[in-house]
Scaffold this motif. Structure first.
Motif, PDB file in Angstrom:
ATOM      1  N   LEU A 193       0.829  -1.206   0.000  1.00 11.74           N
ATOM      2  CA  LEU A 193       0.000   0.000   0.000  1.00 11.74           C
ATOM      3  C   LEU A 193       0.864   1.257   0.000  1.00 11.74           C
ATOM      4  N   ALA A 194       1.976   1.212   0.701  1.00 17.22           N
ATOM      5  CA  ALA A 194       2.894   2.354   0.697  1.00 17.22           C
ATOM      6  C   ALA A 194       3.394   2.631  -0.710  1.00 17.22           C
ATOM      7  N   TRP A 195       3.699   1.573  -1.442  1.00 20.23           N
ATOM      8  CA  TRP A 195       4.145   1.737  -2.834  1.00 20.23           C
ATOM      9  C   TRP A 195       3.014   2.277  -3.699  1.00 20.23           C
ATOM     10  N   LEU A 196       1.799   1.764  -3.521  1.00 24.65           N
ATOM     11  CA  LEU A 196       0.668   2.224  -4.327  1.00 24.65           C
ATOM     12  C   LEU A 196       0.336   3.689  -4.044  1.00 24.65           C
ATOM     13  N   CYS A 197       0.470   4.086  -2.787  1.00 24.75           N
ATOM     14  CA  CYS A 197       0.145   5.468  -2.433  1.00 24.75           C
ATOM     15  C   CYS A 197       1.149   6.463  -3.011  1.00 24.75           C
ATOM     16  N   ALA A 255      -5.816   1.976  -1.510  1.00 30.18           N
ATOM     17  CA  ALA A 255      -4.833   3.030  -1.781  1.00 30.18           C
ATOM     18  C   ALA A 255      -5.524   4.329  -2.186  1.00 30.18           C
ATOM     19  N   LEU A 256      -6.553   4.240  -3.002  1.00 30.34           N
ATOM     20  CA  LEU A 256      -7.301   5.436  -3.393  1.00 30.34           C
ATOM     21  C   LEU A 256      -8.000   6.074  -2.202  1.00 30.34           C
ATOM     22  N   ALA A 257      -8.546   5.230  -1.319  1.00 28.87           N
ATOM     23  CA  ALA A 257      -9.209   5.761  -0.121  1.00 28.87           C
ATOM     24  C   ALA A 257      -8.215   6.491   0.776  1.00 28.87           C
ATOM     25  N   MET A 258      -7.021   5.946   0.916  1.00 31.39           N
ATOM     26  CA  MET A 258      -6.002   6.580   1.748  1.00 31.39           C
ATOM     27  C   MET A 258      -5.548   7.906   1.155  1.00 31.39           C
ATOM     28  N   LYS A 259      -5.437   7.975  -0.170  1.00 31.34           N
ATOM     29  CA  LYS A 259      -5.012   9.221  -0.800  1.00 31.34           C
ATOM     30  C   LYS A 259      -6.117  10.271  -0.751  1.00 31.34           C
ATOM     31  N   SER A 260      -7.362   9.856  -0.941  1.00 34.06           N
ATOM     32  CA  SER A 260      -8.469  10.819  -0.985  1.00 34.06           C
ATOM     33  C   SER A 260      -8.790  11.398   0.390  1.00 34.06           C
TER      34      SER A 260
END
Length: 238
Positions: free
Chosen positions: A115-119, A214-219
């Motif tokens: 997830l860290a990589w995706l973010c 990952a999208l939820a964490m970024k948003s």
């Protein structure tokens, strides 16, 4: 050539495959059993060949001998793996609670690293990858419906039905009715299609879950987990 930090399904799959199995590693077949499974598949084909030939040309003694040898090899190849799988299944069911929490504790830092990589990727790229996964899932469901209809929910039942058709004619296998032979072969192929499609759906759902998280964490602006340096035994804290 894409770098290791570039978002792609190839890179995502590579990172997932590099994750240590943890407690669930007991479910993986040892290399020797994998070889035995291949030998069993070849022996199964050897068993089917004379049964099919007997419907085309007159039955001969060598056909029955070929069936008997093939069946013996198939039994010797698959029986140890079957016994091991039954024992592993028993242990998994008996210790399901302990195994579940241990696997969750093992997987959490592993998935945090992914997830860290995706973010670190652009939000537009994550959205496009998620859209592609959803499109592929819809296409896969349509193909499964075309090939197997609603029979994909039957699981291992087609394989068991095929085994029953062969066992009920074991006394005179070369005289097995043609409709039963064709039905058994169809059921085996159906089971293989169902198994492969199910594995593909599980993998696509995993991709979708990671991209969604990952999208939820970024948003939401949540702190993303830091990528941790990997070791041979998994992920260690920085």
């Amino acid at each position: 050539m894409l770098s290791n930090n570039t978002l792609s399904f190839t890179e995502m799959d590579r990172r997932l495959r590099e994750m240590p199995d943890g407690p669930n590693g007991i479910l993986n077949s040892p290399p020797l059993f994998r070889v035995a499974n291949v030998v069993g598949v070849v022996a199964c084909v050897v068993v089917l060949m004379p049964i099919v030939l007997a419907k085309i040309i007159p039955a001969a003694p060598w056909m029955l001998t070929m069936v008997q040898i093939g069946f013996a090899v198939m039994l010797l190849a698959w029986l140890p793996a079957f016994v091991r799988n039954c024992w592993v299944l028993f242990l998994t069911i008996w210790h399901w609670r302990k195994g579940l929490v241990e696997q969750l504790d093992h997987d959490r830092p592993e998935f945090e690293a992914i997830l860290a990589w995706l973010c670190q990727q652009q939000e537009s790229a994550l959205i496009e990858c998620k859209r592609m996964v959803a499109l592929t899932q819809r296409q896969l469901l349509a193909k499964i419906g075309l090939l197997a209809g609603g029979l994909d929910r039957l699981g291992i039942l087609p394989a068991l039905a095929a085994a029953y058709l062969f066992l009920r004619n074991v006394g005179d296998i070369l005289e097995m009715p043609a409709w039963q032979l064709l039905g058994a072969i169809f059921l085996i192929l159906l089971w293989l299609i169902i198994t492969m499609a199910t594995l593909m759906r599980i993998r696509l759902q995993l991709y979708e879950s990671l991209l969604t998280e990952a999208l939820a964490m970024k948003s939401t602006g949540r702190d993303t987990p830091r990528a941790r340096p990997r070791t041979r035994t998994g992920v260690r804290w920085a």
